[in-house]
Design an enzyme around this catalytic site. Sequence first.
Site, PDB file in Angstrom:
ATOM      1  N   SER A 131       0.825  -1.220   0.000  1.00 25.12           N
ATOM      2  CA  SER A 131       0.000   0.000   0.000  1.00 25.12           C
ATOM      3  C   SER A 131       0.858   1.269   0.000  1.00 25.12           C
ATOM      4  CB  SER A 131      -0.882   0.045   1.249  1.00 25.12           C
ATOM      5  OG  SER A 131      -1.698  -1.104   1.328  1.00 25.12           O
TER       6      SER A 131
HETATM    7  N1  SAH Z   1      -0.987  -3.931   3.833  1.00 20.74           N
HETATM    8  C1  SAH Z   1      -0.511  -4.707   2.730  1.00 20.74           C
HETATM    9  C2  SAH Z   1      -1.500  -4.612   1.591  1.00 20.74           C
HETATM   10  C3  SAH Z   1      -1.373  -5.701   0.623  1.00 20.74           C
HETATM   11  S1  SAH Z   1      -2.555  -5.642  -0.674  1.00 20.74           S
HETATM   12  C4  SAH Z   1       0.823  -4.153   2.281  1.00 20.74           C
HETATM   13  O1  SAH Z   1       1.041  -2.960   2.456  1.00 20.74           O
HETATM   14  O2  SAH Z   1       1.641  -4.899   1.743  1.00 20.74           O
HETATM   15  C5  SAH Z   1      -3.930  -6.507   0.043  1.00 20.74           C
HETATM   16  C6  SAH Z   1      -3.697  -7.938   0.434  1.00 20.74           C
HETATM   17  O3  SAH Z   1      -4.956  -8.475   0.833  1.00 20.74           O
HETATM   18  C7  SAH Z   1      -3.187  -8.841  -0.683  1.00 20.74           C
HETATM   19  O4  SAH Z   1      -2.023  -9.476  -0.257  1.00 20.74           O
HETATM   20  C8  SAH Z   1      -4.335  -9.836  -0.905  1.00 20.74           C
HETATM   21  O5  SAH Z   1      -3.899 -11.126  -1.276  1.00 20.74           O
HETATM   22  C9  SAH Z   1      -4.990  -9.834   0.477  1.00 20.74           C
HETATM   23  N2  SAH Z   1      -6.376 -10.288   0.498  1.00 20.74           N
HETATM   24  C10 SAH Z   1      -7.361 -10.059  -0.398  1.00 20.74           C
HETATM   25  N3  SAH Z   1      -8.505 -10.674  -0.013  1.00 20.74           N
HETATM   26  C11 SAH Z   1      -8.232 -11.299   1.183  1.00 20.74           C
HETATM   27  C12 SAH Z   1      -8.996 -12.118   2.078  1.00 20.74           C
HETATM   28  N4  SAH Z   1     -10.270 -12.434   1.846  1.00 20.74           N
HETATM   29  N5  SAH Z   1      -8.377 -12.582   3.181  1.00 20.74           N
HETATM   30  C13 SAH Z   1      -7.078 -12.301   3.446  1.00 20.74           C
HETATM   31  N6  SAH Z   1      -6.306 -11.550   2.635  1.00 20.74           N
HETATM   32  C14 SAH Z   1      -6.873 -11.053   1.513  1.00 20.74           C
END
Ligand code: SAH
Length: 222
Positions: free
Chosen positions: A73
């Site tokens: 993010s």
């Molecule tokens: N805070 C993280 C954001 C990653 S993007 C960072 O800064 O790296 C969002 C993440 O949510 C992705 O890795 C995606 O695979 C995960 N995601 C999407 N749907 C999800 C779900 N139902 N349960 C758990 N993780 C999920």
Amino acid sequence: MFIFELMNSSLDTAKHQGQRKLLIDRLAGMGISDQKVLDAMLQVPRHWFMDPGLESHAYDNKAFPIAADQTISHPYTVAFQSELLEVKRGDQVLEIGTGSGYQTAVLLTLGIKIYTVERQQELFKKTKRLFSKIHLHPKKVIFGDGYLGLADDAPFQGIVVTAGAPSVPKPLLQQLDVGGRLVIPIGTEEQIMTRFTRISEKEFNKETFGTFRFVPMLKDKN
Ligand code: SAH
């Protein structure tokens, strides 16, 4: 406590630290006012959570690709969501969407107990390995579907969802402690940052905070 001292300081150079300071000043200029959040972000080397090829951009205020078509993010988004959580030391927080682990690290640095869930297996494994390498210890790092929350460890004083949800998953509301906050971007194309505060067993207060863009929150594990 400075958890990152355990790492070789050459992996977090004066240049990285200088760039990070500029980024944090910029976030403060953009309206992030919680000093604890800014201090935590000043401590966490964001470049450790990114592909080495992107290291020179680690302190740009931008989202970048990580594994499995996901993104780390924007620093502003991490700061904004962390601020909205209004957590205090010792609180128990559930994070949905571990991704790169960067936000997890920021929340850990705030002194909270963090449970984090990722649905994408490749990312889950990669980030779990990274956590041990850099001596970060979330309470639990779970491979699972965040739509279900983590009933066994509830209630949580904070829940943060880092993917765009089409609507608010009911289990997450149910797993909030009274007084606790769920911070979740809601929408499909773009998302409205939304905060639900549980004011009693049955009542929630809902607030909205502008538009963001996240990768989608998907159902089931992958
Ligand atoms: N805070 C993280 C954001 C990653 S993007 C960072 O800064 O790296 C969002 C993440 O949510 C992705 O890795 C995606 O695979 C995960 N995601 C999407 N749907 C999800 C779900 N139902 N349960 C758990 N993780 C999920």
